[in-house]
Design a protein around this motif. Structure first.
Motif, PDB file in Angstrom:
ATOM      1  N   PRO A   1       3.897 -28.556 -23.188  1.00  0.00           N
ATOM      2  CA  PRO A   1       3.899 -27.184 -23.714  1.00  0.00           C
ATOM      3  C   PRO A   1       2.718 -26.379 -23.200  1.00  0.00           C
ATOM      4  CG  PRO A   1       3.238 -28.755 -25.413  1.00  0.00           C
ATOM      5  CD  PRO A   1       3.727 -29.562 -24.250  1.00  0.00           C
TER       6      PRO A   1
ATOM      7  N   SER B   1       7.132 -21.234 -32.095  1.00  0.00           N
ATOM      8  CA  SER B   1       6.970 -21.432 -30.656  1.00  0.00           C
ATOM      9  C   SER B   1       5.533 -21.152 -30.219  1.00  0.00           C
ATOM     10  CB  SER B   1       7.924 -20.517 -29.888  1.00  0.00           C
ATOM     11  OG  SER B   1       9.257 -20.935 -30.034  1.00  0.00           O
TER      12      SER B   1
ATOM     13  N   GLU C   1      10.125 -23.340 -28.306  1.00  0.00           N
ATOM     14  CA  GLU C   1       9.662 -23.794 -27.006  1.00  0.00           C
ATOM     15  C   GLU C   1       8.142 -23.822 -27.023  1.00  0.00           C
ATOM     16  OE1 GLU C   1      11.049 -21.252 -23.925  1.00  0.00           O
ATOM     17  OE2 GLU C   1      10.105 -19.442 -24.717  1.00  0.00           O
ATOM     18  N   ASN C   2       7.598 -24.786 -26.307  1.00  0.00           N
ATOM     19  CA  ASN C   2       6.146 -24.951 -26.247  1.00  0.00           C
ATOM     20  C   ASN C   2       5.578 -25.203 -27.647  1.00  0.00           C
ATOM     21  OD1 ASN C   2       6.087 -24.446 -23.413  1.00  0.00           O
ATOM     22  ND2 ASN C   2       6.163 -22.239 -23.839  1.00  0.00           N
TER      23      ASN C   2
ATOM     24  N   SER D   1      14.946 -27.649 -29.378  1.00  0.00           N
ATOM     25  CA  SER D   1      13.646 -27.198 -28.902  1.00  0.00           C
ATOM     26  C   SER D   1      13.296 -27.880 -27.588  1.00  0.00           C
ATOM     27  CB  SER D   1      12.570 -27.493 -29.954  1.00  0.00           C
ATOM     28  OG  SER D   1      12.853 -26.794 -31.168  1.00  0.00           O
ATOM     29  N   GLU D   2      12.336 -27.308 -26.858  1.00  0.00           N
ATOM     30  CA  GLU D   2      11.969 -27.871 -25.561  1.00  0.00           C
ATOM     31  C   GLU D   2      10.488 -27.684 -25.273  1.00  0.00           C
ATOM     32  OE1 GLU D   2      13.812 -26.042 -22.156  1.00  0.00           O
ATOM     33  OE2 GLU D   2      13.995 -24.126 -23.187  1.00  0.00           O
ATOM     34  N   ASN D   3      10.019 -28.482 -24.329  1.00  0.00           N
ATOM     35  CA  ASN D   3       8.598 -28.532 -23.971  1.00  0.00           C
ATOM     36  C   ASN D   3       7.775 -28.904 -25.204  1.00  0.00           C
ATOM     37  OD1 ASN D   3       9.580 -27.659 -21.521  1.00  0.00           O
ATOM     38  ND2 ASN D   3       8.764 -25.582 -21.704  1.00  0.00           N
TER      39      ASN D   3
ATOM     40  N   CYS E   1      17.083 -31.727 -28.340  1.00  0.00           N
ATOM     41  CA  CYS E   1      15.850 -31.289 -27.698  1.00  0.00           C
ATOM     42  C   CYS E   1      15.824 -31.685 -26.227  1.00  0.00           C
ATOM     43  CB  CYS E   1      14.644 -31.888 -28.421  1.00  0.00           C
ATOM     44  SG  CYS E   1      14.363 -31.175 -30.072  1.00  0.00           S
TER      45      CYS E   1
END
Length: 457
Positions: free
Chosen positions: A40, A98, A144-145, A207-209, A230
């Protein structure tokens, strides 16, 4: 000892080349996955939860202070929320945002309250079925992040309260499965009060990162860390002390591109379980299997070490497990489980260099978990197990159970040593299973002669 054997080669095949990778090819695939995972990116902004009214080492509820601090970070575009040393009482969930890092200093203890009314309903899943239920203690959706770091401890107080719900959950659990099979609209899958479905301790959805690093997890109500739908996640340096019912350490569901490394497990169920939805709903989501997962350099302790299933209906593939060591007793070491309710597939699984002390069963593949289900046999194939050592097996060293009409295919067991075992192998309804250097018990040497005149003319 039953079935003391030293070398077992199933079927009349030599060592086959059904897609196994060389060491160099395997390393290249692992590097490809790891290099694709993004950490992230957190803005260079810091705030302390103390500035928003948190009161450590007090019975005072700091929930509102965490909420205010997170809201302030969101207005700034993100940043790091620092939780200084001390014990914090939090009566309700922490909902992340985020571009945020939740940083728990070394001597932090987040002590979550146990009043269900403090945990509003959110979108989650429960044993593979999407539904609305009590919020996990730490939760994030559509992020994200996002990072959770530091060396502090999260205490879910599962033993003190939530564990009592285990005996009451069955009606709601069965209702959720009926909704799955009947394609009940998601908006109508409302649980919560009266359902007794325990919340996860930490869950991120869609969600990602993601980075979850170095924190300690204790006393979870249900699953400990659950990544649902994810992508691009790093989980490393975690430690566990969580022994309530269903206290899986890490559950990955419909999730891809994940690195799990240097984790010290000590939890009451699966250390790592890779899942991909349940039954009809899972099969309808076959475009999002759990895939591209690397697990390495972990210390294992719990009920089962590495598990795939049983909820895996969207499929699980391209998984690499390497260089892990267990201590103490495990019921099963490597465990792949499904049944004819699931469908889906398990394929392209590579497990290398694992060491175990004592297990009931060392390596177990079953196509009829719990002996239930019909109509949707799973496809299990291309499984490569290499360099496994176990001191003692009280059950069976190797069990592979397929169906006559849906055989387990293309399994390689190579360089496996079990010093002591009650039973050797049970392998049924398979095709292209190859065993090379499987030693159970004492390795045989040069055979002795029956007598000095035997064989003379």
């Amino acid at each position: 000892m039953k079935n003391k054997i030293i070398l077992f080669i199933l079927l009349l095949f030599p060592l086959l080349n059904f897609g196994q990778l060389s060491s160099e090819e395997k390393k290249a695939k692992i590097d490809e996955i790891v290099n694709r995972i993004q950490l992230p990116e957190i803005p260079n902004v810091e705030v302390s939860v103390l500035d928003y009214g948190a009161t450590p080492n007090s019975v005072k509820n700091s929930k509102k202070a965490f909420d205010k601090a997170i809201k302030a970070l969101k207005k700034k575009g993100g940043g790091k929320l620092i939780v200084p040393n001390g014990e914090y009482q939090i009566n309700g969930p922490i909902h992340l945002t985020s571009n945020m890092e939740l940083h728990l200093s070394e001597d932090v203890l987040l002590n979550f309250g146990t009043n269900p009314k403090d945990y509003p309903m959110v979108l989650t899943s429960w044993e593979g079925t999407m539904l609305y239920n009590y919020s996990p203690l730490i939760y994030g959706k559509d992020l994200e992040n996002v990072a959770i770091t530091g060396s502090g401890t999260i205490n879910g107080n599962g033993k003190e309260f939530w564990q009592t719900w285990k005996a009451k959950e069955d009606p709601a659990k069965q209702k959720s499965r009926e909704m799955n099979h009947n394609a009940t609209p998601l908006k109508d899958r409302q649980f919560g009060e009266g359902g007794y479905l325990r919340p996860q301790l930490l869950q991120l959805v869609n969600s990602e990162n993601i980075l979850i690093e170095n924190i300690r997890i204790e006393n979870a109500p249900f699953w400990c860390v659950h990544l649902l739908k994810c992508k691009s996640a790093t989980l490393r340096g975690l430690s566990y002390d969580s022994h309530n019912s269903n206290n899986d350490g890490i559950d990955l569901e419909y999730t891809s591109d994940v690195l799990i490394e240097n984790i010290t497990f000590d939890n009451g169920d699966d250390n790592v379980a890779i899942k991909a939805g349940r039954d009809d709903e899972g099969r309808a989501n076959s475009a999002t299997p759990s895939e591209n997962i690397v697990m390495r350099n972990c210390l294992l302790k719990g009920l089962h070490a590495f598990v795939i299933g049983s909820e895996m209906s969207a499929g699980v593939r391209n998984v690499f497990v390497q260089n892990c060591k267990a201590h103490g007793y495990l019921k099963r070491g490597i465990y792949f489980k499904t049944n004819p309710d699931r469908g889906g597939y398990i394929k392209d699984i590579y497990v290398d260099n694992l060491k175990f002390d004592k297990t009931e069963d060392l390596f177990y593949i079953t196509s009829y978990y719990h002996g239930e289900g019909s109509g949707h046999n799973s496809k299990i194939s291309d499984i490569y197990i290499n360099d496994i050592h176990c001191e003692e097996v009280t059950g069976a060293a190797v069990v592979i159970q397929g169906f006559e009409e849906s055989k387990v295919e293309n399994v390689q067991l190579k360089n496996i040593k079990v010093n002591k075992a009650k039973n050797g192998t049970t392998i049924t309804n398979t095709q292209n299973v190859v065993v090379d250097n499987l030693i159970i018990g004492e390795e045989a040497g040069v055979p002795t002669a029956a007598g000095k005149d035997v064989g003379k003319n």
